[in-house]
Write an enzyme that holds these catalytic residues in place. Structure first.
Site, PDB file in Angstrom:
ATOM      1  N   CYS A   1      26.747 -14.117 -53.982  1.00  0.00           N
ATOM      2  CA  CYS A   1      27.787 -14.213 -55.007  1.00  0.00           C
ATOM      3  C   CYS A   1      28.551 -12.896 -55.147  1.00  0.00           C
ATOM      4  CB  CYS A   1      27.167 -14.531 -56.353  1.00  0.00           C
ATOM      5  SG  CYS A   1      26.113 -15.972 -56.326  1.00  0.00           S
TER       6      CYS A   1
ATOM      7  N   ARG B   1      31.100 -11.990 -48.284  1.00  0.00           N
ATOM      8  CA  ARG B   1      29.700 -12.010 -48.717  1.00  0.00           C
ATOM      9  C   ARG B   1      29.092 -13.410 -48.574  1.00  0.00           C
ATOM     10  NH1 ARG B   1      28.510  -7.565 -52.187  1.00  0.00           N
ATOM     11  NH2 ARG B   1      26.977  -8.754 -53.353  1.00  0.00           N
TER      12      ARG B   1
ATOM     13  N   TRP C   1      27.409 -18.517 -54.328  1.00  0.00           N
ATOM     14  CA  TRP C   1      26.605 -18.976 -53.186  1.00  0.00           C
ATOM     15  C   TRP C   1      25.428 -19.716 -53.805  1.00  0.00           C
ATOM     16  CZ3 TRP C   1      21.682 -18.221 -51.025  1.00  0.00           C
ATOM     17  CH2 TRP C   1      21.554 -18.549 -49.666  1.00  0.00           C
TER      18      TRP C   1
ATOM     19  N   ASN D   1      25.327 -12.911 -60.550  1.00  0.00           N
ATOM     20  CA  ASN D   1      24.812 -12.840 -59.184  1.00  0.00           C
ATOM     21  C   ASN D   1      23.322 -12.568 -59.303  1.00  0.00           C
ATOM     22  OD1 ASN D   1      24.137 -12.191 -56.564  1.00  0.00           O
ATOM     23  ND2 ASN D   1      25.346 -10.307 -56.469  1.00  0.00           N
ATOM     24  N   GLY D   2      22.495 -13.387 -58.642  1.00  0.00           N
ATOM     25  CA  GLY D   2      21.048 -13.167 -58.705  1.00  0.00           C
ATOM     26  C   GLY D   2      20.333 -14.453 -59.056  1.00  0.00           C
TER      27      GLY D   2
ATOM     28  N   GLU E   1      17.597 -10.687 -30.817  1.00  0.00           N
ATOM     29  CA  GLU E   1      18.888 -10.473 -31.476  1.00  0.00           C
ATOM     30  C   GLU E   1      19.960 -11.389 -30.863  1.00  0.00           C
ATOM     31  OE1 GLU E   1      19.879  -9.264 -34.092  1.00  0.00           O
ATOM     32  OE2 GLU E   1      21.989  -8.790 -33.849  1.00  0.00           O
TER      33      GLU E   1
ATOM     34  N   LYS F   1      22.076 -14.134 -33.006  1.00  0.00           N
ATOM     35  CA  LYS F   1      23.550 -14.164 -33.036  1.00  0.00           C
ATOM     36  C   LYS F   1      24.045 -15.555 -32.677  1.00  0.00           C
ATOM     37  CE  LYS F   1      24.274 -11.356 -34.829  1.00  0.00           C
ATOM     38  NZ  LYS F   1      23.509 -10.235 -35.276  1.00  0.00           N
TER      39      LYS F   1
ATOM     40  N   GLU G   1      23.241 -18.220 -35.457  1.00  0.00           N
ATOM     41  CA  GLU G   1      23.901 -18.127 -36.758  1.00  0.00           C
ATOM     42  C   GLU G   1      25.392 -18.450 -36.718  1.00  0.00           C
ATOM     43  OE1 GLU G   1      23.851 -14.407 -39.017  1.00  0.00           O
ATOM     44  OE2 GLU G   1      23.815 -13.272 -37.170  1.00  0.00           O
TER      45      GLU G   1
ATOM     46  N   HIS H   1       3.378 -19.453 -21.325  1.00  0.00           N
ATOM     47  CA  HIS H   1       2.396 -19.801 -22.353  1.00  0.00           C
ATOM     48  C   HIS H   1       2.944 -20.850 -23.319  1.00  0.00           C
ATOM     49  CE1 HIS H   1      -0.297 -16.713 -20.918  1.00  0.00           C
ATOM     50  NE2 HIS H   1       0.718 -15.859 -20.915  1.00  0.00           N
TER      51      HIS H   1
ATOM     52  N   LYS I   1      26.559 -12.707 -46.407  1.00  0.00           N
ATOM     53  CA  LYS I   1      26.508 -11.405 -45.758  1.00  0.00           C
ATOM     54  C   LYS I   1      25.399 -10.542 -46.343  1.00  0.00           C
ATOM     55  CE  LYS I   1      27.743  -7.994 -43.166  1.00  0.00           C
ATOM     56  NZ  LYS I   1      27.185  -8.079 -41.799  1.00  0.00           N
TER      57      LYS I   1
HETATM   58  O1  M6R Z   1      22.078  -5.832 -44.963  1.00  0.00           O
HETATM   59  P1  M6R Z   1      20.826  -5.998 -44.166  1.00  0.00           P
HETATM   60  O2  M6R Z   1      20.835  -5.275 -42.874  1.00  0.00           O
HETATM   61  O3  M6R Z   1      19.600  -5.659 -44.957  1.00  0.00           O
HETATM   62  O4  M6R Z   1      20.751  -7.539 -43.844  1.00  0.00           O
HETATM   63  C1  M6R Z   1      19.640  -8.104 -43.214  1.00  0.00           C
HETATM   64  C2  M6R Z   1      19.946  -9.491 -42.725  1.00  0.00           C
HETATM   65  O5  M6R Z   1      20.290 -10.328 -43.791  1.00  0.00           O
HETATM   66  C3  M6R Z   1      21.088  -9.499 -41.705  1.00  0.00           C
HETATM   67  O6  M6R Z   1      20.846  -8.640 -40.642  1.00  0.00           O
HETATM   68  C4  M6R Z   1      21.301 -10.925 -41.159  1.00  0.00           C
HETATM   69  O7  M6R Z   1      20.195 -11.310 -40.406  1.00  0.00           O
HETATM   70  C5  M6R Z   1      22.586 -10.984 -40.338  1.00  0.00           C
HETATM   71  N1  M6R Z   1      23.374 -12.124 -40.744  1.00  0.00           N
HETATM   72  C6  M6R Z   1      22.337 -11.110 -38.879  1.00  0.00           C
HETATM   73  O8  M6R Z   1      23.527 -11.160 -38.149  1.00  0.00           O
END
Ligand code: M6R
Length: 609
Positions: free
Chosen positions: A2, A27, A71, A95-96, A482, A486, A489, A505, A604
């Protein structure tokens, strides 16, 4: 997650609220709303983009207002759940997550309040209203009401007939903006650059009152906070360009291509030095790092993956045991505390709730040697840690983290070098060689970016796939993780990262012609082992996409496609090898037509559990 914007000013604040929400769109959100006093309360809400809210707000004029992007946590994305939530002439954005909202709701229902949403936030609105019965002072009512909340919140409150806005924070980000003609609040600085660069970061437990020409803050203990002694006024160094798309179509694309300059800016911190000093990590670092005998890294998502790479570096260079934990697991498991251990929290935003809580948990167990590696100065995680290294990636707006990752890797490599020196395992000559390699990274990454046309052609072949497997070995195993993160997501293709040796395995059972297998094949000591793993895939009809080094002895053949990175980069090779995987995900997402910068269901900055 949010986003909050609040404003009280001599100018019409409606465009400020809308522009602020637009800046916070990155965000992640699913609905938006605002409340204005003109002079009675006007509430506008919409499910969907801020642009729709802007259309509704067209022609509105006000000097006093609060706004929000939501959100969803409690209740589906819908207009009735969108913020602000109201209680007789009073409006709240939040927010929270309020953990005790169910008990409070029951109590407030019994007191006669009717609820029109499924949110936890509506409870806050009615609770403040109820508290106002004892005293008509809004500031005091917010203080008393928030004292009853359990959980995390940043809130902004306004009330008909009141000249003030009241905001409060506990466990969710909120800052104040001091303008020429008024005062503002927002979840992050980018929302307020349009009106001011002068910001005050609120601390947990702060309640602040904003008037057009004054602000006051009362801290957690209920005592007045001195400004600027106790809450300094920071001049934001963000420029409008930092948060503009410029020539790019997407923020993720911009941020991938900004990596050479983000790395160069981060490495400016060491200049042309042949040797580095622990002071890079803060004034207390020489003493704290000198006697470190083990390291615990805490992080989430992409930041967790950078921690996994760092484990290889720290153990290899410094000979110090290093464990890496997902913050949301560490904070709740029973672990064995080691007060001598260095705790490293890695976070782009510095506001990730789980990472922040994991650091607090470590500290509560007597582990006081804490270091934040973070991209946002003054963020909660930076403030929570004794030491800090601030990466200079600039604002990262795309939900998929890219330049934050590579700059984190640069910071973590510097940490590994520092620890190796303290452990007496790195002589001056070796140190100078490592720093030289680090300084060459911006140029090396630039060359990798030039592979984009070939990667784009590969991406076309992924669009009809439902699954993908990423393989790596050694310090490229985290890069496989990673790459998979990517792809999933932003393209919504199910992807898994595996250490290549683990293939037989289990995951080999999945391999067939419809399951592309992406492999990282640097020219290192594990290459021959990796080649055997790739043969296992080819023998089962799997289609292989291999990112090799210029001199990796792997050849293209039917079903094996190869792209070569320009140079072999030894220990720092993961920094180069992640870049083509970022580009691959980006182009697959383009082919699939997904919302690259704001993938569904994601935010974000994950400021709730
Ligand atoms: O702001 P942060 O690095 O703590 O965020 C951690 C994760 O939420 C963040 O890396 C998330 O996995 C990304 N969307 C990955 O691309």
């Amino acid at each position: 997650m949010c986003g909050i914007v609040a404003a009280t000013a001599a100018r019409n604040i409606v465009p400020v609220l809308i522009e602020g929400l637009t800046r916070l769109e990155y965000r992640g959100y699913d609905s938006a709303g605002l409340a204005l006093l003109n002079p009675t309360l006007t509430r506008l809400r919409s499910v969907g983009r801020v642009a729709e809210l802007a259309a509704q707000a067209d022609g509105q004029v006000a000097h006093h207002g609060i706004a929000h992007t939501r959100w969803a946590t409690h209740g589906v994305p819908s207009e009735r759940n969108a913020h602000p939530h109201v209680s007789v002439g009073l409006a709240v954005v939040h927010n929270g997550i309020i953990e005790n909202y169910a008990e409070l709701k029951q109590e407030l229902r019994a007191a006669g309040y009717a609820f029109t949403s499924d949110t936890d936030t509506e409870v806050i609105a009615h609770l403040i209203q109820e508290t106002l019965k004892a005293s008509a002072d809004l500031f005091q009512a917010v203080q008393r009401a928030t004292a009853r909340l359990i959980g995390a919140y940043a809130i902004a409150v306004l009330r008909e007939g009141d000249e003030t806005l009241v905001v409060a924070r506990h466990g969710a980000p909120l800052l104040l903006g001091l303008g020429e003609d008024g005062n503002y609040a927002a979840s992050d600085a980018s929302a307020l650059l349009q009106v001011t660069r002068r910001m005050i970061y609120l601390e947990d437990g702060d309640v602040a009152e904003l008037r057009r020409d004054a602000i006051r803050i009362v801290g957690a203990g209920g005592t007045a906070v001195n400004i600027p002694e106790q809450r300094p006024v920071h001049e934001s160094t963000l420029s409008a360009d930092d948060v503009e798309l410029g020539e790019y179509t997407h923020y993720m694309q911009k941020e991938i291509f900004e990596q050479p300059q983000a790395l160069a800016a981060t490495l400016e911190l060491i200049g042309g030095a042949q040797a580095i000093s622990p002071n890079l990590f803060g004034v207390a670092a020489p003493e704290m790092l000198n006697s470190v005998r083990s390291v615990l890294i805490l992080a989430c998502g992409t930041s967790y993956h950078s921690g996994l790479v760092a484990r290889y570096w720290i153990e290899q260079l410094a000979g110090i045991p290093c464990s890496v934990e997902i913050a949301s697991e560490y904070r709740y498991r029973v672990s064995v505390p080691n007060p001598e251990q260095l705790v490293v929290a890695i976070s782009q935003s510095g506001e990730t709730a789980d990472t922040l809580a994991s650091v607090k948990h470590a500290k509560a167990q007597g582990m006081g040697r804490t270091l934040a590696i973070c991209n946002v100065p003054e963020s909660a995680i930076v403030r929570e840690c004794a030491l800090r290294f601030l990466t200079r990636a600039g604002p990262e707006i795309g939900v998929a983290s890219t330049k934050a990752f590579t700059t984190q890797l640069a910071a973590l490599f510097l940490l590994a070098v520092t620890l190796a020196k303290s452990a007496g395992r790195l002589g001056p000559e070796q140190e100078s060689i490592q720093l030289k390699a680090l300084r060459h990274l911006p140029v090396a990454v630039q060359k990798v970016l030039a592979l984009e046309p070939e990667i784009k052609a590969w991406a076309e072949r992924f669009a009809d796939k439902h699954h993908a497997l990423f393989l790596g070995r050694g310090h490229h195993y985290p890069i496989a993780l990673e790459g998979a993160l990517k792809l999933k997501e932003i393209s919504y293709i199910h992807a898994e990262g595996y250490p290549a040796g683990e293939l037989k395995h289990g995951p080999l059972a999945l391999v067939d012609k419809d399951m592309p297998v992406i492999s990282i094949a640097p020219n290192d000591t594990l290459l021959e082992k990796l080649k055997s793993n790739l043969k296992e895939v080819a023998a089962r009809g799997g289609e292989l996409y291999v990112f090799a080094d210029a001199d990796s002895a792997v050849d293209a053949e039917p079903g094996v496609h190869i792209l070569r990175l320009p140079e072999h980069y030894g220990l720092l090779s993961p920094v180069l090898h992640v870049v083509p995987l970022q580009l691959l995900s980006y182009h697959v997402a383009l082919v699939k037509g997904t919302d690259v910068d704001k993938p569904r269901n994601l935010a974000k900055s994950v400021t709730v559990e």
